[in-house]
Design an enzyme around this catalytic site. Structure first.
Site, PDB file in Angstrom:
ATOM      1  N   CYS A 174       0.841  -1.189   0.000  1.00 51.02           N
ATOM      2  CA  CYS A 174       0.000   0.000   0.000  1.00 51.02           C
ATOM      3  C   CYS A 174       0.877   1.241   0.000  1.00 51.02           C
ATOM      4  O   CYS A 174       2.094   1.155  -0.129  1.00 51.02           O
ATOM      5  CB  CYS A 174      -0.899  -0.002   1.230  1.00 51.02           C
ATOM      6  SG  CYS A 174      -1.537  -1.624   1.677  1.00 51.02           S
ATOM      7  N   ARG A 221       1.252   2.283  -6.825  1.00 51.17           N
ATOM      8  CA  ARG A 221       1.561   1.081  -6.056  1.00 51.17           C
ATOM      9  C   ARG A 221       0.393   0.102  -6.051  1.00 51.17           C
ATOM     10  O   ARG A 221       0.550  -1.063  -5.699  1.00 51.17           O
ATOM     11  CB  ARG A 221       1.942   1.448  -4.625  1.00 51.17           C
ATOM     12  CG  ARG A 221       3.227   2.244  -4.521  1.00 51.17           C
ATOM     13  CD  ARG A 221       3.457   2.762  -3.123  1.00 51.17           C
ATOM     14  NE  ARG A 221       3.724   1.691  -2.181  1.00 51.17           N
ATOM     15  CZ  ARG A 221       4.942   1.230  -1.909  1.00 51.17           C
ATOM     16  NH1 ARG A 221       5.989   1.740  -2.518  1.00 51.17           N
ATOM     17  NH2 ARG A 221       5.115   0.284  -1.029  1.00 51.17           N
ATOM     18  N   TRP A 248      -4.333  -1.753  -0.164  1.00 51.05           N
ATOM     19  CA  TRP A 248      -4.487  -2.926  -1.034  1.00 51.05           C
ATOM     20  C   TRP A 248      -4.898  -4.073  -0.122  1.00 51.05           C
ATOM     21  O   TRP A 248      -4.138  -4.514   0.717  1.00 51.05           O
ATOM     22  CB  TRP A 248      -3.176  -3.228  -1.753  1.00 51.05           C
ATOM     23  CG  TRP A 248      -3.256  -4.283  -2.812  1.00 51.05           C
ATOM     24  CD1 TRP A 248      -3.551  -4.091  -4.135  1.00 51.05           C
ATOM     25  CD2 TRP A 248      -2.992  -5.687  -2.664  1.00 51.05           C
ATOM     26  NE1 TRP A 248      -3.503  -5.294  -4.809  1.00 51.05           N
ATOM     27  CE2 TRP A 248      -3.169  -6.287  -3.936  1.00 51.05           C
ATOM     28  CE3 TRP A 248      -2.648  -6.493  -1.577  1.00 51.05           C
ATOM     29  CZ2 TRP A 248      -2.987  -7.654  -4.141  1.00 51.05           C
ATOM     30  CZ3 TRP A 248      -2.482  -7.855  -1.786  1.00 51.05           C
ATOM     31  CH2 TRP A 248      -2.647  -8.419  -3.058  1.00 51.05           C
ATOM     32  N   ASN A 290       1.148  -0.512   6.580  1.00 46.76           N
ATOM     33  CA  ASN A 290       1.469  -1.363   5.440  1.00 46.76           C
ATOM     34  C   ASN A 290       2.045  -2.662   5.975  1.00 46.76           C
ATOM     35  O   ASN A 290       2.856  -2.648   6.899  1.00 46.76           O
ATOM     36  CB  ASN A 290       2.509  -0.714   4.516  1.00 46.76           C
ATOM     37  CG  ASN A 290       1.921   0.405   3.695  1.00 46.76           C
ATOM     38  OD1 ASN A 290       0.727   0.642   3.725  1.00 46.76           O
ATOM     39  ND2 ASN A 290       2.772   1.090   2.956  1.00 46.76           N
ATOM     40  N   GLY A 291       1.696  -3.784   5.348  1.00 40.24           N
ATOM     41  CA  GLY A 291       2.222  -5.073   5.755  1.00 40.24           C
ATOM     42  C   GLY A 291       1.115  -5.989   6.226  1.00 40.24           C
ATOM     43  O   GLY A 291      -0.069  -5.779   5.935  1.00 40.24           O
ATOM     44  N   GLU A 331       8.047 -13.320 -20.274  1.00 37.78           N
ATOM     45  CA  GLU A 331       7.853 -11.937 -19.868  1.00 37.78           C
ATOM     46  C   GLU A 331       6.806 -11.248 -20.733  1.00 37.78           C
ATOM     47  O   GLU A 331       5.981 -10.473 -20.225  1.00 37.78           O
ATOM     48  CB  GLU A 331       9.184 -11.182 -19.919  1.00 37.78           C
ATOM     49  CG  GLU A 331       9.097  -9.694 -19.642  1.00 37.78           C
ATOM     50  CD  GLU A 331       8.517  -9.346 -18.282  1.00 37.78           C
ATOM     51  OE1 GLU A 331       8.168  -8.171 -18.084  1.00 37.78           O
ATOM     52  OE2 GLU A 331       8.390 -10.245 -17.411  1.00 37.78           O
ATOM     53  N   LYS A 368       3.330  -9.485 -19.361  1.00 45.88           N
ATOM     54  CA  LYS A 368       2.962  -8.093 -19.613  1.00 45.88           C
ATOM     55  C   LYS A 368       1.542  -7.998 -20.165  1.00 45.88           C
ATOM     56  O   LYS A 368       0.762  -7.146 -19.755  1.00 45.88           O
ATOM     57  CB  LYS A 368       3.942  -7.457 -20.611  1.00 45.88           C
ATOM     58  CG  LYS A 368       5.247  -7.022 -20.005  1.00 45.88           C
ATOM     59  CD  LYS A 368       5.070  -5.857 -19.086  1.00 45.88           C
ATOM     60  CE  LYS A 368       5.771  -5.931 -17.782  1.00 45.88           C
ATOM     61  NZ  LYS A 368       6.045  -7.082 -17.052  1.00 45.88           N
ATOM     62  N   GLU A 412      -0.964  -8.730 -17.392  1.00 43.75           N
ATOM     63  CA  GLU A 412      -1.006  -7.696 -16.359  1.00 43.75           C
ATOM     64  C   GLU A 412      -1.875  -6.515 -16.753  1.00 43.75           C
ATOM     65  O   GLU A 412      -2.680  -6.031 -15.952  1.00 43.75           O
ATOM     66  CB  GLU A 412       0.410  -7.186 -16.063  1.00 43.75           C
ATOM     67  CG  GLU A 412       1.267  -8.101 -15.226  1.00 43.75           C
ATOM     68  CD  GLU A 412       2.643  -7.522 -14.986  1.00 43.75           C
ATOM     69  OE1 GLU A 412       3.123  -7.598 -13.850  1.00 43.75           O
ATOM     70  OE2 GLU A 412       3.253  -6.989 -15.937  1.00 43.75           O
ATOM     71  N   HIS A 436       3.127 -31.297 -26.800  1.00 41.52           N
ATOM     72  CA  HIS A 436       2.886 -32.131 -25.625  1.00 41.52           C
ATOM     73  C   HIS A 436       1.622 -31.671 -24.892  1.00 41.52           C
ATOM     74  O   HIS A 436       1.651 -31.395 -23.687  1.00 41.52           O
ATOM     75  CB  HIS A 436       4.097 -32.113 -24.695  1.00 41.52           C
ATOM     76  CG  HIS A 436       5.315 -32.736 -25.284  1.00 41.52           C
ATOM     77  ND1 HIS A 436       5.452 -34.092 -25.455  1.00 41.52           N
ATOM     78  CD2 HIS A 436       6.456 -32.192 -25.780  1.00 41.52           C
ATOM     79  CE1 HIS A 436       6.622 -34.367 -26.009  1.00 41.52           C
ATOM     80  NE2 HIS A 436       7.246 -33.221 -26.220  1.00 41.52           N
ATOM     81  N   LYS A 483       2.638  -2.330  -7.164  1.00 35.58           N
ATOM     82  CA  LYS A 483       3.976  -2.165  -7.729  1.00 35.58           C
ATOM     83  C   LYS A 483       5.034  -2.870  -6.897  1.00 35.58           C
ATOM     84  O   LYS A 483       5.886  -3.575  -7.422  1.00 35.58           O
ATOM     85  CB  LYS A 483       4.303  -0.666  -7.826  1.00 35.58           C
ATOM     86  CG  LYS A 483       5.676  -0.365  -8.417  1.00 35.58           C
ATOM     87  CD  LYS A 483       5.768  -0.810  -9.864  1.00 35.58           C
ATOM     88  CE  LYS A 483       7.064  -0.377 -10.518  1.00 35.58           C
ATOM     89  NZ  LYS A 483       7.179  -0.916 -11.877  1.00 35.58           N
TER      90      LYS A 483
END
Length: 611
Positions: A2, A27, A74, A100-101, A483, A487, A490, A506, A606
């Site tokens: 957060c 964030r 968040w 935060n946490g 990657e 992207k 996301e 396969h 973030k």
């Protein structure tokens, strides 16, 4: 994950708090709130959703006062709501806390407090902190905090207001970042320097277990034993313009366009191009110990892990040492631990990624040598790495989806591999100089790729309704495919997956049907024939193919592509730094076409500071 902002000074706190929260929006968050203290009362606004909702409340009912705290949440405990938003207050309104946490033992603490008559209004773990402070406070705030900290399990960064001390802002941290901004007749605290840079470039990074006490004119810092240390000022070298959009529609697009400059800055910071050598002072640990390493482990998460996969291939080819790459959230649970013959490379854009930090600590305890790659000077990973810290020179990255941090991480791994290869005499100095010279050409080549943006945008517009997309490649191309797939997921919320091209048959090929979009990377000449055979297999089942290849492989690829994008020829090991750029642009333009929130994708943050 957060955002926190705290202020004490000569100005009205509300505008400072709102500005700080706006700079922390990147964030990721689902609600926002702030509390301001004026004399004998703490007043508060909280709102679910975007910061605009909090601004509306603040505009209608301004909060006046010279000290306050703000927060973007968040959710980890309890759904996004006005009640669950921060700040949280105790039953008498004496304390206001933003956190935060995660407090891992919050249930036990809650049960204990409920037995004492405390009533909880929210579903969060964070509300425990306000009531716990009330139960411990006997007139000395520092004493209450010192007593509270050993009772908490988990991670936390806290900013706290106390009615009994109307001119003091309290800050506490453990395993979650908190930065103090040292100003003129004002001091601030935040979870990220981005929130502070408009007010000061001088900061102090609070250490684990420390308490910061901020007034308008003073900053005092105490450790968990109550011993005081003087602030250690650090100057932030980038300015406010670096954290602004600069005319671009989104931060993500701006940061993709900043990649050529970021590549050159990172290169010149770590290599002497005139002499054709790596700057040894930047790689001291690798210089003195590389001969003793029998294996290399890379631990990282998300995009940084994909950079590590590219690094694995490069290190194995140049240095000829076995390399394993593991997500940091799994690495820490290994039963086969690293030892003194192991180099552990940890990679984190923020330097605060909780799982990566835990992996670092585990590797240190096991006696391994550590090299850390981070974009943030003064971060926790930066401070806790005893060996070698390599800084990417990407500048601030505001968009949640990492772009320029990724390419600079790959570039640093390339430089590390070259340096190690020279130290172990796998490369001579002439060969290393030739590689550095080729690497120095990449920023200009990356710039030319950005000129393809209009074509990529048209392609994205044409494929905006795709329900699923596959990315395939072999070797280094497979690492880039992972990657590229991340992207697109996301920012555009398209269901997509990446596969080693040879694995399609396969089972995965069962999902290919007429019209399925398959994006194939084709940059490695020795693997080209095999990959082209796999492209033919999906085309035979009706797939539409986008091929990204080097100019020298264009003739081989052209007949197999419904759409073909080329990248400049370069050394085979360097192609990941170029091939990812058009695919980052594809993800960006697909998201824009689909009306997604590009810079702040849903459910994402973030800096992942919780495990």
């Amino acid at each position: 994950m957060c955002g926190i902002i705290g202020y004490v000074g000569k100005r009205n706190a509300q505008p400072v708090l709102l500005d700080g929260l706006a700079r922390l929006e990147y964030r990721g968050y689902d609600s926002a709130g702030m509390a301001v203290m004026d004399g004998g009362i703490i007043r508060m606004h909280k709102a679910r959703g975007k910061l605009a909702n909090l601004r509306t409340l603040a505009s209608a009912m301004p909060l006046d006062g010279l000290i306050g705290v703000g927060h973007t949440r968040w959710a980890t405990h309890g759904e996004p709501s006005d009640v669950n938003a921060h700040p949280h207050i105790d039953r008498n309104g004496r304390f206001a806390v933003v956190h935060n946490g995660i407090i891992e033992n919050h249930r036990l603490l809650r049960q204990s407090l409920e037995k004492k008559g405390y009533v909880f209004a929210s579903d969060t773990d964070s509300e425990v902190l306000a009531h716990l402070l009330h139960s411990l406070y006997s007139g000395d705030m520092t004493d209450a905090l010192l007593r509270m900290m050993p009772m908490l399990e988990g991670s936390y960064a806290l900013c706290i207001l106390c009615l009994d001390e109307p001119d003091r802002l309290y800050c506490v941290r453990k395993d979650s970042p908190l930065v103090i901004g040292l100003g003129e007749q004002e001091n601030l605290a935040a979870s990220d320097v981005t929130a502070l840079i408009a007010h000061t470039r001088t900061v102090d990074y609070l250490h684990d277990g420390e308490i910061g006490i901020l007034t308008q004119n003073t900053v005092r810092i105490f450790d968990s034993y109550g011993c005081e240390r003087k602030p250690t000022p650090v100057q932030i070298c980038w300015d406010l313009d670096a954290a602004e959009k600069g005319g671009y529609a989104h931060f993500m697009l701006k940061e993709i366009h900043e990649e050529p400059d970021a590549l050159m800055k990172t290169l010149t910071a770590h290599a002497d191009l005139h002499a054709g050598t790596i700057r040894c002072e930047a790689f001291h640990a690798a210089s003195t110990k590389s001969a003793s390493w029998k294996a290399v482990h890379i631990a990282a998460g998300g995009t940084a892990c994909h950079a590590g996969l590219v690094g694995k291939s490069i290190i194995e080819q140049l240095v000829r040492i076995p390399v394993s790459v593991e997500t940091a959230s799994e690495y820490r649970y290994r039963t086969m631990l690293p030892d003194s013959s192991t180099l552990v490379i940890v990679i984190s854009q923020s330097g605060e990624t909780a799982d990566t930090l835990a992996a670092l600590r585990m590797a240190k305890a096991a006696g391994a040598d550590i090299i850390s790659l981070t974009n943030t000077v003064g971060s926790t990973i930066d401070r806790e790495t005893d060996g070698c810290v390599l800084h990417t020179c990407a500048g601030p990255e505001i968009a949640v989806a990492s772009t320029k941090a990724y390419v600079t991480q790959v570039e640093l791994l390339l430089l590390l591999a070259v340096h190690m290869a020279v130290e172990l005499k796998r490369l001579d100095h002439e060969q290393a100089a030739a590689l550095l010279n080729t690497l120095s050409q990449l920023p200009e080549q990356a710039h030319t790729l950005l000129q393809q943006a209009n074509r990529i945008q048209r392609f994205a517009d044409h494929h905006v309704d795709r329900k699923q997309v596959f990315f395939i490649g072999r070797g280094l191309d497979y690492a880039v495919a992972l990657e590229a797939s991340l992207k697109l997921k996301e920012v555009s919320y398209v269901m997509c997956e990446a596969y080693a091209a040879g694995e399609m048959k396969h089972g995965v090929i069962a999902l290919i049907e007429p019209g399925t979009l398959v994006c194939a990377l084709l940059t490695q000449p020795r693997l080209a024939d095999k990959t082209i055979a796999n492209i033919r297999e999906v085309r035979a089942r009706g797939a539409k193919t986008l091929i990204i290849c080097t100019v020298s492989l264009k003739d081989q690829a052209e007949s197999e592509a419904d759409e073909l994008w080329t990248i400049p020829d370069t050394h085979d090991l360097f192609t990941p730094l170029l091939s990812i750029i058009p695919l980052q642009l594809l993800a960006y333009y697909m998201a824009v076409s689909r009306g997604c929130d590009v810079d702040q994708p849903r459910n994402l943050a973030k800096s992942v500071t919780v495990e």
